[in-house]
Design an enzyme around this catalytic site. Sequence first.
Site, PDB file in Angstrom:
ATOM      1  N   SER A 157       0.811  -1.222   0.000  1.00  0.00           N
ATOM      2  CA  SER A 157       0.000   0.000   0.000  1.00  0.00           C
ATOM      3  C   SER A 157       0.842   1.269   0.000  1.00  0.00           C
ATOM      4  CB  SER A 157      -0.934   0.003   1.217  1.00  0.00           C
ATOM      5  OG  SER A 157      -1.759  -1.128   1.204  1.00  0.00           O
ATOM      6  N   HIS A 207       0.783   4.373   4.963  1.00  0.00           N
ATOM      7  CA  HIS A 207       0.147   5.106   3.873  1.00  0.00           C
ATOM      8  C   HIS A 207       0.654   6.543   3.806  1.00  0.00           C
ATOM      9  CE1 HIS A 207      -3.503   2.145   4.126  1.00  0.00           C
ATOM     10  NE2 HIS A 207      -2.386   1.568   3.708  1.00  0.00           N
TER      11      HIS A 207
END
Length: 332
Positions: A157, A207
Amino acid sequence: MAYSVEGRRRASGGMLPLLALSTVAEYYRLPWKPPVTAGLLAANTLVYLRPSFIDPFIPHINEVWFNPNLILKHKDLKRFFLSPFYHLDEPHLAYNMMSLLWKGIKLETSMGSSEFASMVFALLGMSQGVTLLLAKSLHVFFDYERAFYNEYSVGFSGVLFALKVVLNSRDEDYTSVYGILVPTKYAAWAELVLVQMFMPSASFLGHLGGILAGILYLKLKRSSHSGLDPVSMVVRGVTRAVTWPLRFLSSLVRSRRRRITGRGRVGRGQNGVWRCQSCTYDNSGLQSVCEMCGLGRGRGNGWSVNQRQTPSSSSSDIPLDELRRRRVERFS
């Protein structure tokens, strides 16, 4: 994200056929098949499936969890570089690979395979490094040890968020993020917040590190295109930040020395500019008479001493009414 990996794998299934069907359909319609994107999809899928012919050579997920404390304590580069290629379950893998499929095809098609491969490798290292730096900083300055410093996470991610920043950097359009319309260039930030709201177990710091890595990559790339060495740019930025207090104090000292009155600096002319002593107007050094009042430049007016003094050179020889009349004529 300390979950029971085996339990999550048993609880989910059926996503890999959907991923395979989407990949085949997408590649079938393309005239040129992006090889790097296909290789990344295959690598992540094979690491998750662990087929028997490569299983002895692949570390177990417990050996590669991204954990800032363990990485810094043991200098464990295996956790640093391999954790992005591991996923917890099929939905985790399928969601990330579908995102990689779309972003990878667009980016690799536009920039070429070699540049795309080098960018992915750079973003992987930068996103992991930024995440590690953020976790360590929160631990040192705010004592955030349990929340981030000892957090376990895996997944691609962080790199995907960095790719999203690069892909949307020059897009001035709007896009929908989970049903919310936002400017495309800020879609990564909106997704960061929304993902954390709906999936609190997601690695917020990972993230965020990906987004910051994408921004940093774009800045370094622009500096290299402008002829600046990225290392020199970083050193210059650090130097400017360190010396800012000295430069600020120096500017204050210079401003105190400069007295302001009338139309500009008081005193002798500078840089080819001379000041009329009657109206305090700054004139070009190429002019022999004042633009404002018409008074000639001489020994008593302005800084030039090479001209002969004329009867009109002294401000005391001109009545105030005459001076006002000349000013009006200059602007009429």
